[in-house]
Design a protein around this motif. Structure first.
Motif, PDB file in Angstrom:
ATOM      1  N   GLU A   1      10.222  -6.613   2.709  1.00 27.51           N
ATOM      2  CA  GLU A   1       9.687  -7.816   3.361  1.00 27.51           C
ATOM      3  C   GLU A   1       8.862  -7.413   4.589  1.00 27.51           C
ATOM      4  OE1 GLU A   1      12.886 -10.493   4.134  1.00 27.51           O
ATOM      5  OE2 GLU A   1      13.284 -10.878   2.024  1.00 27.51           O
ATOM      6  N   GLN A   2       7.948  -6.473   4.360  1.00 26.02           N
ATOM      7  CA  GLN A   2       7.160  -5.858   5.438  1.00 26.02           C
ATOM      8  C   GLN A   2       5.681  -6.147   5.209  1.00 26.02           C
ATOM      9  OE1 GLN A   2       6.995  -1.522   5.159  1.00 26.02           O
ATOM     10  NE2 GLN A   2       7.348  -1.350   7.351  1.00 26.02           N
ATOM     11  N   THR A   3       5.015  -6.730   6.208  1.00 32.98           N
ATOM     12  CA  THR A   3       3.569  -6.943   6.158  1.00 32.98           C
ATOM     13  C   THR A   3       2.950  -6.327   7.410  1.00 32.98           C
ATOM     14  OG1 THR A   3       3.806  -9.004   4.896  1.00 32.98           O
ATOM     15  CG2 THR A   3       1.705  -8.632   6.017  1.00 32.98           C
ATOM     16  N   ILE A   4       2.029  -5.384   7.207  1.00 32.61           N
ATOM     17  CA  ILE A   4       1.465  -4.610   8.317  1.00 32.61           C
ATOM     18  C   ILE A   4      -0.057  -4.666   8.238  1.00 32.61           C
ATOM     19  CG2 ILE A   4       1.320  -2.327   9.401  1.00 32.61           C
ATOM     20  CD1 ILE A   4       3.866  -1.634   7.723  1.00 32.61           C
ATOM     21  N   GLN A   5      -0.712  -4.987   9.341  1.00 30.37           N
ATOM     22  CA  GLN A   5      -2.164  -4.883   9.377  1.00 30.37           C
ATOM     23  C   GLN A   5      -2.532  -3.423   9.613  1.00 30.37           C
ATOM     24  OE1 GLN A   5      -4.466  -7.867  11.500  1.00 30.37           O
ATOM     25  NE2 GLN A   5      -5.936  -6.318  12.182  1.00 30.37           N
ATOM     26  N   ILE A   6      -3.321  -2.860   8.694  1.00 28.22           N
ATOM     27  CA  ILE A   6      -3.682  -1.444   8.833  1.00 28.22           C
ATOM     28  C   ILE A   6      -5.152  -1.234   9.198  1.00 28.22           C
ATOM     29  CG2 ILE A   6      -1.849  -0.690   7.259  1.00 28.22           C
ATOM     30  CD1 ILE A   6      -4.021  -0.346   5.101  1.00 28.22           C
ATOM     31  N   ALA A   7      -5.972  -2.288   9.080  1.00 31.33           N
ATOM     32  CA  ALA A   7      -7.381  -2.172   9.466  1.00 31.33           C
ATOM     33  C   ALA A   7      -7.917  -3.541   9.821  1.00 31.33           C
ATOM     34  CB  ALA A   7      -8.202  -1.560   8.327  1.00 31.33           C
ATOM     35  N   ASP A   8      -8.852  -3.586  10.766  1.00 33.83           N
ATOM     36  CA  ASP A   8      -9.435  -4.859  11.194  1.00 33.83           C
ATOM     37  C   ASP A   8     -10.423  -5.406  10.173  1.00 33.83           C
ATOM     38  OD1 ASP A   8      -7.992  -4.857  13.555  1.00 33.83           O
ATOM     39  OD2 ASP A   8      -9.575  -3.827  14.686  1.00 33.83           O
ATOM     40  N   SER A   9     -10.942  -4.532   9.315  1.00 29.38           N
ATOM     41  CA  SER A   9     -11.926  -4.951   8.314  1.00 29.38           C
ATOM     42  C   SER A   9     -11.910  -3.966   7.155  1.00 29.38           C
ATOM     43  CB  SER A   9     -13.332  -4.985   8.931  1.00 29.38           C
ATOM     44  OG  SER A   9     -13.744  -3.663   9.275  1.00 29.38           O
TER      45      SER A   9
ATOM     46  N   ALA B   1      -5.537   8.076   0.755  1.00 31.74           N
ATOM     47  CA  ALA B   1      -4.552   7.655   1.762  1.00 31.74           C
ATOM     48  C   ALA B   1      -5.241   6.969   2.928  1.00 31.74           C
ATOM     49  CB  ALA B   1      -3.745   8.858   2.254  1.00 31.74           C
ATOM     50  N   HIS B   2      -4.454   6.105   3.621  1.00 31.54           N
ATOM     51  CA  HIS B   2      -4.958   5.404   4.804  1.00 31.54           C
ATOM     52  C   HIS B   2      -3.878   5.429   5.874  1.00 31.54           C
ATOM     53  CE1 HIS B   2      -6.266   2.164   7.467  1.00 31.54           C
ATOM     54  NE2 HIS B   2      -7.474   2.299   6.919  1.00 31.54           N
ATOM     55  N   PRO B   3      -4.252   5.636   7.128  1.00 28.00           N
ATOM     56  CA  PRO B   3      -3.245   5.640   8.204  1.00 28.00           C
ATOM     57  C   PRO B   3      -2.509   4.309   8.310  1.00 28.00           C
ATOM     58  CG  PRO B   3      -5.353   6.505   8.978  1.00 28.00           C
ATOM     59  CD  PRO B   3      -5.607   5.913   7.626  1.00 28.00           C
ATOM     60  N   SER B   4      -1.232   4.389   8.689  1.00 23.70           N
ATOM     61  CA  SER B   4      -0.418   3.207   8.960  1.00 23.70           C
ATOM     62  C   SER B   4       0.158   3.317  10.367  1.00 23.70           C
ATOM     63  CB  SER B   4       0.727   3.105   7.950  1.00 23.70           C
ATOM     64  OG  SER B   4       1.631   2.078   8.328  1.00 23.70           O
ATOM     65  N   PRO B   5       0.179   2.214  11.118  1.00 19.93           N
ATOM     66  CA  PRO B   5       0.716   2.268  12.485  1.00 19.93           C
ATOM     67  C   PRO B   5       2.236   2.412  12.537  1.00 19.93           C
ATOM     68  CG  PRO B   5       0.126   0.020  11.909  1.00 19.93           C
ATOM     69  CD  PRO B   5      -0.362   0.889  10.785  1.00 19.93           C
ATOM     70  N   VAL B   6       2.916   2.168  11.407  1.00 14.78           N
ATOM     71  CA  VAL B   6       4.377   2.285  11.349  1.00 14.78           C
ATOM     72  C   VAL B   6       4.758   3.019  10.067  1.00 14.78           C
ATOM     73  CG1 VAL B   6       4.716   0.151  12.665  1.00 14.78           C
ATOM     74  CG2 VAL B   6       4.705   0.084  10.159  1.00 14.78           C
ATOM     75  N   PRO B   7       5.958   3.589   9.996  1.00 22.18           N
ATOM     76  CA  PRO B   7       6.389   4.265   8.771  1.00 22.18           C
ATOM     77  C   PRO B   7       6.443   3.310   7.581  1.00 22.18           C
ATOM     78  CG  PRO B   7       7.797   4.869  10.611  1.00 22.18           C
ATOM     79  CD  PRO B   7       6.937   3.742  11.088  1.00 22.18           C
ATOM     80  N   THR B   8       6.140   3.839   6.391  1.00 27.16           N
ATOM     81  CA  THR B   8       6.202   3.074   5.144  1.00 27.16           C
ATOM     82  C   THR B   8       6.961   3.903   4.101  1.00 27.16           C
ATOM     83  OG1 THR B   8       4.189   3.999   4.125  1.00 27.16           O
ATOM     84  CG2 THR B   8       3.899   2.168   5.683  1.00 27.16           C
ATOM     85  N   VAL B   9       7.140   3.328   2.923  1.00 29.73           N
ATOM     86  CA  VAL B   9       7.808   4.076   1.859  1.00 29.73           C
ATOM     87  C   VAL B   9       6.993   5.288   1.423  1.00 29.73           C
ATOM     88  CG1 VAL B   9       9.074   2.088   0.978  1.00 29.73           C
ATOM     89  CG2 VAL B   9       6.792   2.584   0.081  1.00 29.73           C
ATOM     90  N   TRP B  10       5.694   5.294   1.772  1.00 29.76           N
ATOM     91  CA  TRP B  10       4.839   6.407   1.380  1.00 29.76           C
ATOM     92  C   TRP B  10       4.972   7.594   2.340  1.00 29.76           C
ATOM     93  CZ3 TRP B  10       3.163   5.931  -3.327  1.00 29.76           C
ATOM     94  CH2 TRP B  10       2.869   4.668  -3.846  1.00 29.76           C
ATOM     95  N   GLY B  11       5.230   7.310   3.621  1.00 35.15           N
ATOM     96  CA  GLY B  11       5.293   8.380   4.607  1.00 35.15           C
ATOM     97  C   GLY B  11       5.415   7.826   6.009  1.00 35.15           C
TER      98      GLY B  11
END
Length: 334
Positions: free
Chosen positions: A130-138, A54-64
């Protein structure tokens, strides 16, 4: 102790060991520089299931509410590797400039090269929303932030360790069991001097500690039955068959089953649409279906394509001979 990021399994996303030539071809194909941290983990194992899922997301997703699931990380190759990227971009109408390294069609993780040719950020894409989220800078940051969802597990310090011949021989001399257990599968899955490594494994197949012997047997079955010299391989199998430990003997049976894989078994598995890979003259082929055709691929491209399973089995050619004619010289990979 330095740990690997990879789960110890032979799953569908684990491709043939990575080479500098494959990396170069991929970067030329995409006209980008792939992240060093991505190349590093693939040199240990070319794709597969990470331990931390798992990886943190700044906004809610279908995963959690706060995370996305990372079930696998694709390696460099065709089939289940990133070289199939263009097909999935078109199939799912995704933005050009993304290189997908995880996904199932509805959700994806990708290197975002839309505004860069190197050091891309990592994005999560949900096609349906139709959601695109940046979750990490690299990608390096992405790896550091991975964790195991809903389980207690220490994912700190997950990184790649490359073992030298001298280090490995020192582990044996010093009876360093912990490092041996980590180093054996890493070397087995990497670009290693197979004659040297095979002889080291022969020594370790008589090792006092059963956990080391189990890891030797597992690694031979999992990664080396199609790579080792026949004489060394048969000596190892005999040692495993005569071992006091039932798990080691089990791996001997599994390795023999793989080594004795018949053409009739191939036909049966292909008709069942099971994933099949085999080695012939140092090239690893796998059978896959996409774009309404059946293909023989070498992890970089589709070498031969056919309209049906029957055509693939009957018409695929190897040095001017049919698949069935050369089968006695073929070794099953998975």
């Amino acid at each position: 102790m330095v740990k690997s990021i990879w789960e110890a399994s032979n799953d569908e996303y684990m491709l043939q060991p990575l080479t500098d030539e494959i990396i170069k071809k991929a970067e030329e194909l995409f006209n980008v520089t792939l992240p060093n941290s991505y190349i590093a983990i693939l040199k240990q194992q070319n794709g597969g299931q990470p331990i931390c899922n798992a990886h943190p997301s700044p906004v809610p997703t279908v995963w959690g509410e706060t995370f996305v699931i990372v079930e696998h990380i694709k390696g460099i190759g065709a089939g289940n590797g990133i070289l199939e990227n263009d097909y999935y971009i078109k199939e799912w109408e995704l933005p050009e400039g993304l290189i997908l390294f995880n996904g199932d069609g509805h959700t994806w993780l990708a290197f975002d090269y839309r505004d860069a040719t190197s050091a891309p950020p990592i994005v999560y894409v949900d096609v349906d929303l139709e959601q695109t989220i940046q979750i990490a800078d690299s990608f390096e940051e992405f790896l550091k932030n991975l964790y195991l969802e809903n389980e207690e597990f220490d994912c700190e310090g997950m990184e790649v360790r490359v073992y030298s011949k001298q280090e490995f021989e020192t582990f044996i001399q010093e009876d360093n069991i912990d490092d041996l257990i980590y180093a054996i599968p890493d070397l087995a899955q990497g670009d290693v001097d197979l004659k040297w490594f095979g002889n080291q494994l022969l020594t370790l197949s008589h090792y006092d500690d059963e956990n080391v012997r189990r890891m030797v047997a597992n690694s031979v079955w999992n990664s080396l039955t199609y790579r080792l010299d026949d004489e060394i391989l048969h000596s190892l199998i005999e040692n495993f068959k005569n071992d006091d430990d039932s798990e080691v003997r089990m791996y001997a049976d599994l390795a023999l089953e793989q080594m004795n894989y018949s053409y009739e078994q191939l036909k049966e598995d292909v008709y069942k649409r099971e994933r099949v890979g085999f080695a012939f003259q140092d090239i690893i082929y796998h059978v896959n279906e996409h774009s309404n055709q059946w293909h023989l691929s070498d992890y970089q491209s589709d070498l031969q394509s056919f309209d049906s399973i029957e055509e693939l089995l009957e018409q695929s050619m190897f040095d001017g001979k049919s698949l069935q004619e050369v089968w006695s010289h073929i070794k099953k990979v998975y």
